[in-house]
Design a protein around this motif. Sequence first.
Motif, PDB file in Angstrom:
ATOM      1  N   LEU A 152      22.370 -14.930  63.381  1.00 45.84           N
ATOM      2  CA  LEU A 152      20.971 -15.293  63.165  1.00 45.84           C
ATOM      3  C   LEU A 152      20.861 -16.506  62.233  1.00 45.84           C
ATOM      4  CD1 LEU A 152      19.405 -11.728  62.780  1.00 45.84           C
ATOM      5  CD2 LEU A 152      18.948 -13.367  64.633  1.00 45.84           C
ATOM      6  N   ALA A 153      21.627 -16.474  61.159  1.00 45.42           N
ATOM      7  CA  ALA A 153      21.619 -17.605  60.225  1.00 45.42           C
ATOM      8  C   ALA A 153      22.144 -18.874  60.917  1.00 45.42           C
ATOM      9  CB  ALA A 153      22.465 -17.280  58.994  1.00 45.42           C
ATOM     10  N   PHE A 154      23.167 -18.701  61.732  1.00 41.89           N
ATOM     11  CA  PHE A 154      23.745 -19.822  62.463  1.00 41.89           C
ATOM     12  C   PHE A 154      22.703 -20.426  63.410  1.00 41.89           C
ATOM     13  CE2 PHE A 154      26.091 -21.883  65.788  1.00 41.89           C
ATOM     14  CZ  PHE A 154      27.137 -22.496  65.125  1.00 41.89           C
ATOM     15  N   ASN A 155      21.986 -19.589  64.156  1.00 44.85           N
ATOM     16  CA  ASN A 155      20.963 -20.075  65.071  1.00 44.85           C
ATOM     17  C   ASN A 155      19.827 -20.771  64.330  1.00 44.85           C
ATOM     18  OD1 ASN A 155      22.376 -19.200  67.279  1.00 44.85           O
ATOM     19  ND2 ASN A 155      21.161 -17.340  67.568  1.00 44.85           N
ATOM     20  N   ASP A 156      19.471 -20.228  63.165  1.00 47.19           N
ATOM     21  CA  ASP A 156      18.435 -20.870  62.352  1.00 47.19           C
ATOM     22  C   ASP A 156      18.898 -22.268  61.922  1.00 47.19           C
ATOM     23  OD1 ASP A 156      15.928 -20.931  60.894  1.00 47.19           O
ATOM     24  OD2 ASP A 156      17.135 -20.670  59.069  1.00 47.19           O
ATOM     25  N   MET A 157      20.152 -22.366  61.497  1.00 46.11           N
ATOM     26  CA  MET A 157      20.711 -23.661  61.102  1.00 46.11           C
ATOM     27  C   MET A 157      20.693 -24.633  62.284  1.00 46.11           C
ATOM     28  SD  MET A 157      24.609 -24.650  60.087  1.00 46.11           S
ATOM     29  CE  MET A 157      25.081 -24.242  61.762  1.00 46.11           C
ATOM     30  N   ALA A 158      21.085 -24.157  63.463  1.00 37.14           N
ATOM     31  CA  ALA A 158      21.113 -25.010  64.648  1.00 37.14           C
ATOM     32  C   ALA A 158      19.702 -25.500  64.989  1.00 37.14           C
ATOM     33  CB  ALA A 158      21.722 -24.254  65.828  1.00 37.14           C
ATOM     34  N   GLU A 159      18.726 -24.616  64.861  1.00 34.84           N
ATOM     35  CA  GLU A 159      17.332 -24.999  65.125  1.00 34.84           C
ATOM     36  C   GLU A 159      16.885 -26.084  64.153  1.00 34.84           C
ATOM     37  OE1 GLU A 159      13.813 -25.139  67.056  1.00 34.84           O
ATOM     38  OE2 GLU A 159      15.501 -23.889  67.643  1.00 34.84           O
ATOM     39  N   ARG A 160      17.196 -25.915  62.896  1.00 33.14           N
ATOM     40  CA  ARG A 160      16.814 -26.908  61.881  1.00 33.14           C
ATOM     41  C   ARG A 160      17.519 -28.242  62.116  1.00 33.14           C
ATOM     42  NH1 ARG A 160      16.072 -23.659  56.201  1.00 33.14           N
ATOM     43  NH2 ARG A 160      14.901 -21.906  57.073  1.00 33.14           N
ATOM     44  N   LEU A 161      18.779 -28.183  62.518  1.00 40.67           N
ATOM     45  CA  LEU A 161      19.501 -29.424  62.851  1.00 40.67           C
ATOM     46  C   LEU A 161      18.818 -30.154  64.005  1.00 40.67           C
ATOM     47  CD1 LEU A 161      23.253 -28.343  62.639  1.00 40.67           C
ATOM     48  CD2 LEU A 161      22.064 -29.993  61.161  1.00 40.67           C
ATOM     49  N   GLY A 162      18.346 -29.394  64.993  1.00 41.46           N
ATOM     50  CA  GLY A 162      17.636 -29.993  66.121  1.00 41.46           C
ATOM     51  C   GLY A 162      16.359 -30.686  65.679  1.00 41.46           C
ATOM     52  N   VAL A 163      15.610 -30.040  64.788  1.00 38.36           N
ATOM     53  CA  VAL A 163      14.376 -30.620  64.272  1.00 38.36           C
ATOM     54  C   VAL A 163      14.676 -31.902  63.500  1.00 38.36           C
ATOM     55  CG1 VAL A 163      12.486 -30.270  62.619  1.00 38.36           C
ATOM     56  CG2 VAL A 163      13.097 -28.456  64.227  1.00 38.36           C
ATOM     57  N   VAL A 164      15.690 -31.860  62.647  1.00 42.10           N
ATOM     58  CA  VAL A 164      16.070 -33.037  61.860  1.00 42.10           C
ATOM     59  C   VAL A 164      16.519 -34.171  62.778  1.00 42.10           C
ATOM     60  CG1 VAL A 164      17.778 -33.915  60.207  1.00 42.10           C
ATOM     61  CG2 VAL A 164      16.598 -31.761  59.752  1.00 42.10           C
ATOM     62  N   ALA A 165      17.263 -33.848  63.819  1.00 42.62           N
ATOM     63  CA  ALA A 165      17.726 -34.873  64.762  1.00 42.62           C
ATOM     64  C   ALA A 165      16.543 -35.532  65.466  1.00 42.62           C
ATOM     65  CB  ALA A 165      18.689 -34.267  65.778  1.00 42.62           C
ATOM     66  N   GLU A 190      13.472 -35.769  64.278  1.00 45.33           N
ATOM     67  CA  GLU A 190      12.787 -36.586  63.272  1.00 45.33           C
ATOM     68  C   GLU A 190      13.549 -37.883  63.019  1.00 45.33           C
ATOM     69  OE1 GLU A 190      12.436 -33.979  59.917  1.00 45.33           O
ATOM     70  OE2 GLU A 190      10.735 -32.894  60.779  1.00 45.33           O
ATOM     71  N   ARG A 191      14.871 -37.801  62.995  1.00 42.75           N
ATOM     72  CA  ARG A 191      15.702 -38.996  62.799  1.00 42.75           C
ATOM     73  C   ARG A 191      15.528 -39.963  63.972  1.00 42.75           C
ATOM     74  NH1 ARG A 191      21.065 -37.346  63.712  1.00 42.75           N
ATOM     75  NH2 ARG A 191      20.494 -37.872  65.832  1.00 42.75           N
ATOM     76  N   ASP A 192      15.517 -39.420  65.196  1.00 44.82           N
ATOM     77  CA  ASP A 192      15.329 -40.268  66.378  1.00 44.82           C
ATOM     78  C   ASP A 192      13.965 -40.947  66.363  1.00 44.82           C
ATOM     79  OD1 ASP A 192      17.856 -39.504  67.198  1.00 44.82           O
ATOM     80  OD2 ASP A 192      17.125 -38.080  68.715  1.00 44.82           O
ATOM     81  N   LYS A 193      12.939 -40.205  65.953  1.00 41.86           N
ATOM     82  CA  LYS A 193      11.599 -40.779  65.870  1.00 41.86           C
ATOM     83  C   LYS A 193      11.556 -41.880  64.817  1.00 41.86           C
ATOM     84  CE  LYS A 193       6.780 -39.656  64.954  1.00 41.86           C
ATOM     85  NZ  LYS A 193       5.821 -38.626  64.528  1.00 41.86           N
ATOM     86  N   ALA A 194      12.166 -41.632  63.669  1.00 40.63           N
ATOM     87  CA  ALA A 194      12.199 -42.649  62.605  1.00 40.63           C
ATOM     88  C   ALA A 194      12.939 -43.898  63.076  1.00 40.63           C
ATOM     89  CB  ALA A 194      12.848 -42.080  61.342  1.00 40.63           C
ATOM     90  N   GLU A 195      13.999 -43.716  63.834  1.00 37.97           N
ATOM     91  CA  GLU A 195      14.758 -44.857  64.353  1.00 37.97           C
ATOM     92  C   GLU A 195      13.913 -45.668  65.334  1.00 37.97           C
ATOM     93  OE1 GLU A 195      17.645 -47.657  64.994  1.00 37.97           O
ATOM     94  OE2 GLU A 195      17.440 -46.206  63.373  1.00 37.97           O
ATOM     95  N   ARG A 196      13.159 -44.977  66.208  1.00 39.61           N
ATOM     96  CA  ARG A 196      12.274 -45.697  67.134  1.00 39.61           C
ATOM     97  C   ARG A 196      11.206 -46.470  66.369  1.00 39.61           C
ATOM     98  NH1 ARG A 196      12.754 -40.883  69.796  1.00 39.61           N
ATOM     99  NH2 ARG A 196      10.683 -40.189  69.178  1.00 39.61           N
ATOM    100  N   LEU A 197      10.636 -45.853  65.342  1.00 37.23           N
ATOM    101  CA  LEU A 197       9.623 -46.532  64.533  1.00 37.23           C
ATOM    102  C   LEU A 197      10.213 -47.738  63.812  1.00 37.23           C
ATOM    103  CD1 LEU A 197       7.707 -43.471  63.025  1.00 37.23           C
ATOM    104  CD2 LEU A 197       6.875 -45.072  64.768  1.00 37.23           C
TER     105      LEU A 197
END
Length: 146
Positions: free
Chosen positions: A42-55, A57-64
């Motif tokens: 469960l903790a691992f899946n939560d971490m993976a979900e957060r990594l996806g969100v951060v990725a 956000e990073r992609d959006k910031a790069e496009r901007l």
Amino acid sequence: MGFTRTSSGLKAMITTARAIADGDLSQRVAIKGHDEVTQLGLAFNDMAERLGVVAKERDKAERLRTDLIAWVSHDLRTPLTSIRVMVEALNDGVITDPKEVKRYYRMMSNDVMGLNSLINDLFCSSTHPTCSCAFKSTKPIFLSAN
């Protein structure tokens, strides 16, 4: 039997961790049971979900960032081209009427002041992300309009 389940659960997490490390942020561990391995999953899946969100956000910031560079390049190139053309016209003697010469110098001065303002805003925003001075003008600046 508990050893086998624990071992297979950890092996699944290792496989999923490797997939995530290779860039597949959609991978998740299958959750079964209520033991410590399940809690780790469960903790691992939560971490993976957060990594996806951060990725994302990073992609959006790069496009901007890419868009900003393109817009700024355009906003710098346009007045520089205008200044270059006016300087060439003055140097080549195309413009000789004193009133026109003065008007050209005034337009070049306005372009230089506009460029200076843009560069100051860029510097302010790059050194102070919350800079209130950056891009404070909401109306467009028409360089060389006079």
